[in-house]
Design a protein around this motif. Structure first.
Motif, PDB file in Angstrom:
ATOM      1  N   UNK A  86       1.197  -1.274   0.331  1.00  0.00           N
ATOM      2  CA  UNK A  86       0.037  -0.250   0.156  1.00  0.00           C
ATOM      3  C   UNK A  86       0.892   0.861  -0.085  1.00  0.00           C
ATOM      4  N   UNK A  87       2.399   1.340   0.848  1.00  0.00           N
ATOM      5  CA  UNK A  87       2.741   2.822   0.635  1.00  0.00           C
ATOM      6  C   UNK A  87       3.800   2.275  -0.699  1.00  0.00           C
ATOM      7  N   UNK A  88       4.085   1.384  -1.152  1.00  0.00           N
ATOM      8  CA  UNK A  88       4.897   1.745  -2.414  1.00  0.00           C
ATOM      9  C   UNK A  88       3.618   1.716  -3.492  1.00  0.00           C
ATOM     10  N   UNK A  89       1.980   1.639  -3.678  1.00  0.00           N
ATOM     11  CA  UNK A  89       0.797   2.297  -4.107  1.00  0.00           C
ATOM     12  C   UNK A  89       0.691   3.454  -4.061  1.00  0.00           C
ATOM     13  N   UNK A  90       0.927   3.917  -2.985  1.00  0.00           N
ATOM     14  CA  UNK A  90       0.736   5.226  -2.394  1.00  0.00           C
ATOM     15  C   UNK A  90       1.835   5.882  -2.826  1.00  0.00           C
ATOM     16  N   UNK A  91       3.090   5.884  -2.756  1.00  0.00           N
ATOM     17  CA  UNK A  91       4.117   6.772  -3.217  1.00  0.00           C
ATOM     18  C   UNK A  91       4.363   6.684  -5.197  1.00  0.00           C
ATOM     19  N   UNK A  92       4.268   5.781  -5.571  1.00  0.00           N
ATOM     20  CA  UNK A  92       3.456   5.638  -7.271  1.00  0.00           C
ATOM     21  C   UNK A  92       2.617   6.575  -7.254  1.00  0.00           C
ATOM     22  N   UNK A  93       1.671   6.200  -6.582  1.00  0.00           N
ATOM     23  CA  UNK A  93       0.674   7.692  -7.361  1.00  0.00           C
ATOM     24  C   UNK A  93       1.167   8.862  -6.825  1.00  0.00           C
ATOM     25  N   UNK A  94       1.369   8.890  -5.550  1.00  0.00           N
ATOM     26  CA  UNK A  94       2.605  10.406  -5.340  1.00  0.00           C
ATOM     27  C   UNK A  94       3.206  10.926  -6.643  1.00  0.00           C
ATOM     28  N   UNK A  95       4.335   9.899  -6.814  1.00  0.00           N
ATOM     29  CA  UNK A  95       5.436   9.944  -7.935  1.00  0.00           C
ATOM     30  C   UNK A  95       4.207  10.254  -9.667  1.00  0.00           C
ATOM     31  N   UNK A  96       3.039   9.860  -9.495  1.00  0.00           N
ATOM     32  CA  UNK A  96       2.620   9.657 -11.062  1.00  0.00           C
ATOM     33  C   UNK A  96       1.624  11.618 -10.523  1.00  0.00           C
ATOM     34  N   UNK A  97       1.361  11.708  -9.281  1.00  0.00           N
ATOM     35  CA  UNK A  97       0.983  12.889  -9.515  1.00  0.00           C
ATOM     36  C   UNK A  97       1.488  14.423  -9.716  1.00  0.00           C
ATOM     37  N   UNK A  98       2.960  14.001  -9.064  1.00  0.00           N
ATOM     38  CA  UNK A  98       3.790  14.643  -9.634  1.00  0.00           C
ATOM     39  C   UNK A  98       4.439  15.460 -10.604  1.00  0.00           C
ATOM     40  N   UNK A  99       4.660  13.530 -11.695  1.00  0.00           N
ATOM     41  CA  UNK A  99       4.825  13.380 -12.606  1.00  0.00           C
ATOM     42  C   UNK A  99       3.898  14.619 -13.944  1.00  0.00           C
ATOM     43  N   UNK A 100       2.090  13.928 -13.318  1.00  0.00           N
ATOM     44  CA  UNK A 100       1.222  14.681 -14.233  1.00  0.00           C
ATOM     45  C   UNK A 100       1.509  16.420 -14.436  1.00  0.00           C
ATOM     46  N   UNK A 101       1.961  17.069 -12.916  1.00  0.00           N
ATOM     47  CA  UNK A 101       1.522  18.091 -12.643  1.00  0.00           C
ATOM     48  C   UNK A 101       3.041  18.712 -13.466  1.00  0.00           C
ATOM     49  N   UNK A 102       4.225  18.418 -13.088  1.00  0.00           N
ATOM     50  CA  UNK A 102       5.505  18.725 -13.650  1.00  0.00           C
ATOM     51  C   UNK A 102       5.096  18.699 -15.490  1.00  0.00           C
ATOM     52  N   UNK A 103       4.267  17.964 -16.203  1.00  0.00           N
ATOM     53  CA  UNK A 103       3.872  17.699 -17.370  1.00  0.00           C
ATOM     54  C   UNK A 103       2.718  18.556 -17.769  1.00  0.00           C
ATOM     55  N   UNK A 104       2.349  18.974 -16.888  1.00  0.00           N
ATOM     56  CA  UNK A 104       1.548  19.674 -17.361  1.00  0.00           C
ATOM     57  C   UNK A 104       1.901  20.701 -16.821  1.00  0.00           C
ATOM     58  N   UNK A 105       2.439  21.853 -15.823  1.00  0.00           N
ATOM     59  CA  UNK A 105       3.121  22.912 -15.907  1.00  0.00           C
ATOM     60  C   UNK A 105       4.353  23.183 -16.844  1.00  0.00           C
ATOM     61  N   UNK A 106       4.851  22.021 -18.018  1.00  0.00           N
ATOM     62  CA  UNK A 106       6.056  22.020 -18.932  1.00  0.00           C
ATOM     63  C   UNK A 106       5.002  22.215 -20.063  1.00  0.00           C
ATOM     64  N   UNK A 107       3.730  21.738 -20.243  1.00  0.00           N
ATOM     65  CA  UNK A 107       2.776  21.514 -21.115  1.00  0.00           C
ATOM     66  C   UNK A 107       2.538  23.490 -20.846  1.00  0.00           C
ATOM     67  N   UNK A 108       1.981  23.710 -20.153  1.00  0.00           N
ATOM     68  CA  UNK A 108       1.862  25.509 -19.739  1.00  0.00           C
ATOM     69  C   UNK A 108       2.933  26.064 -19.727  1.00  0.00           C
ATOM     70  N   UNK A 109       4.520  26.397 -19.829  1.00  0.00           N
ATOM     71  CA  UNK A 109       5.240  26.957 -20.176  1.00  0.00           C
ATOM     72  C   UNK A 109       5.342  26.842 -21.316  1.00  0.00           C
ATOM     73  N   UNK A 110       5.307  25.394 -22.380  1.00  0.00           N
ATOM     74  CA  UNK A 110       5.827  25.159 -24.095  1.00  0.00           C
ATOM     75  C   UNK A 110       4.422  26.406 -24.274  1.00  0.00           C
ATOM     76  N   UNK A 111       2.989  26.280 -23.871  1.00  0.00           N
ATOM     77  CA  UNK A 111       2.009  27.174 -24.292  1.00  0.00           C
ATOM     78  C   UNK A 111       2.456  28.748 -24.287  1.00  0.00           C
ATOM     79  N   UNK A 112       2.828  29.195 -23.013  1.00  0.00           N
ATOM     80  CA  UNK A 112       3.140  30.068 -22.661  1.00  0.00           C
ATOM     81  C   UNK A 112       4.667  31.132 -23.574  1.00  0.00           C
ATOM     82  N   UNK A 113       5.618  29.925 -23.918  1.00  0.00           N
ATOM     83  CA  UNK A 113       6.198  29.791 -24.854  1.00  0.00           C
ATOM     84  C   UNK A 113       6.028  30.793 -26.212  1.00  0.00           C
TER      85      UNK A 113
END
Length: 146
Positions: free
Chosen positions: A102-129
């Protein structure tokens, strides 16, 4: 007469001797009977003692068997407790593995969420650029046009 009297006395003495011998034999027979009774009584006492010894041996054997059965029961109980302890340890290990999963799953979900936020931020920056690039190109075009 004297001879007859003397013979009568001799016969009487002989009769007394026979009677005395008869009493001696009866006395001896009585003594033998008493001795036989004593031997019989002693034999009965020895038989009773032997029976008591046998009963005591039987009682000790029964007691030893009871102790052995009790020891076996205690041993089986100890084995049952040991199996229960092992089962609880196994259950605890399973719960620990489940918690780790469960801990590993939670960590994976957290990493996935962070990666998604990072991807969303990168898309946003790309759109801004891109937007900034378009504005720059429009400004350049406007400058060229002037």
């Amino acid at each position: 007469n004297e001879a007859v009297e003397s013979e009568k006395q001799a016969v009487a003495r002989e009769a007394e001797a026979v009677e005395s011998e008869k009493q001696a034999v009866e006395s001896e027979n009585a003594a033998v009977a008493r001795e036989n009774e004593a031997v019989e009584s002693e034999n009965q006492a020895k038989a009773a003692e032997a029976k008591a010894v046998q009963q005591e041996a039987d009682a000790k054997e029964s007691e030893a068997q009871a102790v052995a059965r009790e020891a076996e029961a205690v041993n089986q109980e100890a084995e049952a407790v040991q199996r229960e302890v092992e089962a609880k340890a196994s259950e605890a290990e399973a719960k620990q593995r489940e918690a780790a999963a469960k801990e590993t799953h939670a960590q994976s979900q957290e990493k996935e969420s962070i990666a998604k936020k990072d991807a969303d931020a990168a898309i946003e920056k790309d759109n801004e650029a891109k937007s900034a690039q378009e504005e720059l190109e429009a400004a350049l075009a406007a400058l060229k046009a002037e």
